[in-house]
Design an enzyme around this catalytic site. Structure first.
Site, PDB file in Angstrom:
ATOM      1  N   ASN A   8       0.863  -1.178   0.000  1.00  0.00           N
ATOM      2  CA  ASN A   8       0.000   0.000   0.000  1.00  0.00           C
ATOM      3  C   ASN A   8       0.901   1.231   0.000  1.00  0.00           C
ATOM      4  O   ASN A   8       1.521   1.555   1.015  1.00  0.00           O
ATOM      5  CB  ASN A   8      -0.892  -0.040   1.258  1.00  0.00           C
ATOM      6  CG  ASN A   8      -1.727   1.218   1.428  1.00  0.00           C
ATOM      7  OD1 ASN A   8      -1.820   2.044   0.525  1.00  0.00           O
ATOM      8  ND2 ASN A   8      -2.334   1.366   2.602  1.00  0.00           N
ATOM      9  N   TRP A   9       0.984   1.881  -1.146  1.00  0.00           N
ATOM     10  CA  TRP A   9       1.909   3.021  -1.278  1.00  0.00           C
ATOM     11  C   TRP A   9       1.349   4.310  -0.669  1.00  0.00           C
ATOM     12  O   TRP A   9       2.045   5.323  -0.643  1.00  0.00           O
ATOM     13  CB  TRP A   9       2.257   3.237  -2.754  1.00  0.00           C
ATOM     14  CG  TRP A   9       3.224   2.224  -3.297  1.00  0.00           C
ATOM     15  CD1 TRP A   9       3.923   1.295  -2.577  1.00  0.00           C
ATOM     16  CD2 TRP A   9       3.608   2.038  -4.667  1.00  0.00           C
ATOM     17  NE1 TRP A   9       4.724   0.550  -3.414  1.00  0.00           N
ATOM     18  CE2 TRP A   9       4.553   0.981  -4.699  1.00  0.00           C
ATOM     19  CE3 TRP A   9       3.265   2.653  -5.866  1.00  0.00           C
ATOM     20  CZ2 TRP A   9       5.142   0.538  -5.884  1.00  0.00           C
ATOM     21  CZ3 TRP A   9       3.848   2.211  -7.046  1.00  0.00           C
ATOM     22  CH2 TRP A   9       4.779   1.175  -7.061  1.00  0.00           C
ATOM     23  N   LYS A  10       0.104   4.302  -0.256  1.00  0.00           N
ATOM     24  CA  LYS A  10      -0.524   5.485   0.355  1.00  0.00           C
ATOM     25  C   LYS A  10      -0.287   6.731  -0.519  1.00  0.00           C
ATOM     26  O   LYS A  10      -0.163   6.598  -1.733  1.00  0.00           O
ATOM     27  CB  LYS A  10      -0.022   5.671   1.785  1.00  0.00           C
ATOM     28  CG  LYS A  10      -0.174   4.386   2.607  1.00  0.00           C
ATOM     29  CD  LYS A  10       0.024   4.577   4.089  1.00  0.00           C
ATOM     30  CE  LYS A  10      -0.156   3.238   4.789  1.00  0.00           C
ATOM     31  NZ  LYS A  10      -0.112   3.339   6.236  1.00  0.00           N
ATOM     32  N   HIS A  98      -9.698   1.366   5.072  1.00  0.00           N
ATOM     33  CA  HIS A  98      -8.418   1.506   5.772  1.00  0.00           C
ATOM     34  C   HIS A  98      -8.614   2.474   6.947  1.00  0.00           C
ATOM     35  O   HIS A  98      -9.379   3.439   6.839  1.00  0.00           O
ATOM     36  CB  HIS A  98      -7.361   2.045   4.797  1.00  0.00           C
ATOM     37  CG  HIS A  98      -5.980   1.979   5.358  1.00  0.00           C
ATOM     38  ND1 HIS A  98      -5.524   2.904   6.274  1.00  0.00           N
ATOM     39  CD2 HIS A  98      -4.972   1.106   5.172  1.00  0.00           C
ATOM     40  CE1 HIS A  98      -4.283   2.594   6.614  1.00  0.00           C
ATOM     41  NE2 HIS A  98      -3.920   1.507   5.962  1.00  0.00           N
ATOM     42  N   GLU A 100      -6.923   4.829   7.983  1.00  0.00           N
ATOM     43  CA  GLU A 100      -6.666   6.237   7.644  1.00  0.00           C
ATOM     44  C   GLU A 100      -7.890   6.865   6.990  1.00  0.00           C
ATOM     45  O   GLU A 100      -8.184   8.041   7.207  1.00  0.00           O
ATOM     46  CB  GLU A 100      -5.413   6.342   6.749  1.00  0.00           C
ATOM     47  CG  GLU A 100      -4.149   6.099   7.570  1.00  0.00           C
ATOM     48  CD  GLU A 100      -2.983   5.485   6.815  1.00  0.00           C
ATOM     49  OE1 GLU A 100      -3.000   5.471   5.570  1.00  0.00           O
ATOM     50  OE2 GLU A 100      -2.051   4.995   7.483  1.00  0.00           O
ATOM     51  N   GLU A 170      -5.879  -4.895  10.631  1.00  0.00           N
ATOM     52  CA  GLU A 170      -4.864  -3.849  10.739  1.00  0.00           C
ATOM     53  C   GLU A 170      -5.068  -3.081  12.043  1.00  0.00           C
ATOM     54  O   GLU A 170      -5.760  -2.041  12.055  1.00  0.00           O
ATOM     55  CB  GLU A 170      -4.988  -2.888   9.557  1.00  0.00           C
ATOM     56  CG  GLU A 170      -4.639  -3.516   8.225  1.00  0.00           C
ATOM     57  CD  GLU A 170      -3.865  -2.527   7.360  1.00  0.00           C
ATOM     58  OE1 GLU A 170      -2.789  -2.904   6.876  1.00  0.00           O
ATOM     59  OE2 GLU A 170      -4.303  -1.388   7.205  1.00  0.00           O
ATOM     60  N   GLY A 176       2.298   1.995  10.935  1.00  0.00           N
ATOM     61  CA  GLY A 176       3.326   3.032  10.839  1.00  0.00           C
ATOM     62  C   GLY A 176       4.031   3.323  12.151  1.00  0.00           C
ATOM     63  O   GLY A 176       4.708   4.342  12.276  1.00  0.00           O
ATOM     64  N   SER A 215       3.048  -2.342  10.330  1.00  0.00           N
ATOM     65  CA  SER A 215       4.487  -2.425  10.579  1.00  0.00           C
ATOM     66  C   SER A 215       5.110  -3.756  10.156  1.00  0.00           C
ATOM     67  O   SER A 215       6.026  -4.270  10.811  1.00  0.00           O
ATOM     68  CB  SER A 215       4.796  -2.136  12.049  1.00  0.00           C
ATOM     69  OG  SER A 215       4.455  -0.802  12.368  1.00  0.00           O
ATOM     70  N   GLY A 236       2.707  -1.259   4.328  1.00  0.00           N
ATOM     71  CA  GLY A 236       2.737   0.168   4.005  1.00  0.00           C
ATOM     72  C   GLY A 236       4.167   0.611   3.744  1.00  0.00           C
ATOM     73  O   GLY A 236       4.722   0.366   2.677  1.00  0.00           O
TER      74      GLY A 236
HETATM   75  P1  PGA Z   1       2.662   0.178   7.694  1.00  0.00           P
HETATM   76  O1  PGA Z   1       1.211   0.431   7.053  1.00  0.00           O
HETATM   77  O2  PGA Z   1       3.187  -1.121   7.104  1.00  0.00           O
HETATM   78  O3  PGA Z   1       3.479   1.363   7.288  1.00  0.00           O
HETATM   79  O4  PGA Z   1       2.485   0.062   9.161  1.00  0.00           O
HETATM   80  C1  PGA Z   1       0.317  -0.620   6.863  1.00  0.00           C
HETATM   81  C2  PGA Z   1      -0.960  -0.109   6.273  1.00  0.00           C
HETATM   82  O5  PGA Z   1      -1.393   1.001   6.626  1.00  0.00           O
HETATM   83  O6  PGA Z   1      -1.591  -0.775   5.434  1.00  0.00           O
END
Ligand code: PGA
Length: 254
Positions: A8-10, A98, A100, A170, A176, A215, A236
């Site tokens: 997931n490149w966000k 997600h 976010e 998640e 993150g 993470s 991520g």
């Molecule tokens: P992260 O993000 O691997 O940077 O913790 C995971 C995600 O939000 O899908």
């Protein structure tokens, strides 16, 4: 069950950088890896067309997912991208719900449910994210919270419409932060969700996958990915670094 690794490149990379990273990744992967592992990248909407065109033209080993999809089909919804528009680009997956999106953009369980329906109606595989906040984990109240989130996301799904669905646990406190959920925690949650889902009409033992995100790194990937009930990972930060992402993929014992 075929394992799946999703990057997931966000909100990172313009479309030119995205093309470079896709090609670098493809070049770094073993021949015929796609027969054994599903590898997906979820770039920003602006890169979807370029990446999917390259994947199709050069038969790459990677599949493309969107990071989100609209709850609506068409009409006066400024800024939205519909499942039908994604499907026309040959995109086959979409991340939905997600944390976010839920926290920063205030997406409700009802909205997420509409998105899941729209995805399924347009042959997109929904990657349905759910996860508990830290306070909830600390108060030991997480299982009912998570099961409720999952049930609301898939409310009203009909068997004949669902080809495949991916449930991504998640935990918000792990995204993150460098704090990864333990394999025991993850097994506990995914087993409970699997039990809940297994009596739904659309559950398919061969196709419904349960994955972990938060993470994930080359250090913890092997333990997670080589545990039976964990069908894959959503990555991520580490997916933006090809070496790390490839190490994560290669940690799967085939
Ligand atoms: P992260 O993000 O691997 O940077 O913790 C995971 C995600 O939000 O899908």
């Amino acid at each position: 069950m075929k394992k799946i690794v999703i990057g997931n490149w966000k909100l990172n990379l313009d479309h030119l950088e995205a093309i470079q990273l896709l090609q670098k990744l493809n070049y770094s992967l073993d021949v015929n890896i796609e027969d054994k592992i599903d590898i997906l990248l979820a770039p920003s909407h602006t890169s979807l067309r370029s990446l999917q065109t390259i994947v199709d033209a050069d038969s790459l080993k990677i599949q493309i997912s969107s990071q989100d999809v609209s709850a609506y089909t068409e009409g006066a919804y400024t800024g939205e991208v519909s499942a039908m528009q994604l499907q026309k680009l040959n995109i086959t997956y979409s991340i939905i719900g997600h944390s976010e999106r839920r926290l920063v953009f205030g997406e409700s369980d009802e909205l997420i449910n509409l998105k899941v329906h729209n995805a399924v109606d347009n042959n997109l595989v929904p990657i349905v994210c759910f996860g508990e906040p830290e306070e909830n984990r600390n108060s030991n109240n997480y299982l009912p919270y998570l099961l409720n989130q999952v049930n609301l996301a898939i409310k009203g799904l009909r068997k004949d419409k669902v080809n495949e669905i991916i449930f991504a646990y998640e935990p918000i406190w792990a995204i993150g932060t460098g704090k990864v959920a333990s394999v025991e925690n993850t097994i506990e949650v995914l087993s409970a969700v699997k039990k809940e889902i297994s009596n739904k009409p659309f559950y398919d033992e061969e196709k419904t996958r349960f994955i972990y995100g938060g993470s994930v790194s080359p250090t913890n990937a092997s333990e997670l990915l080589n545990t039976k009930i964990i069908d894959g990972v959503l990555v991520g930060g580490a997916s933006l670094d090809t070496d790390k992402f490839v190490q994560i993929i290669k940690s799967i014992k085939l």
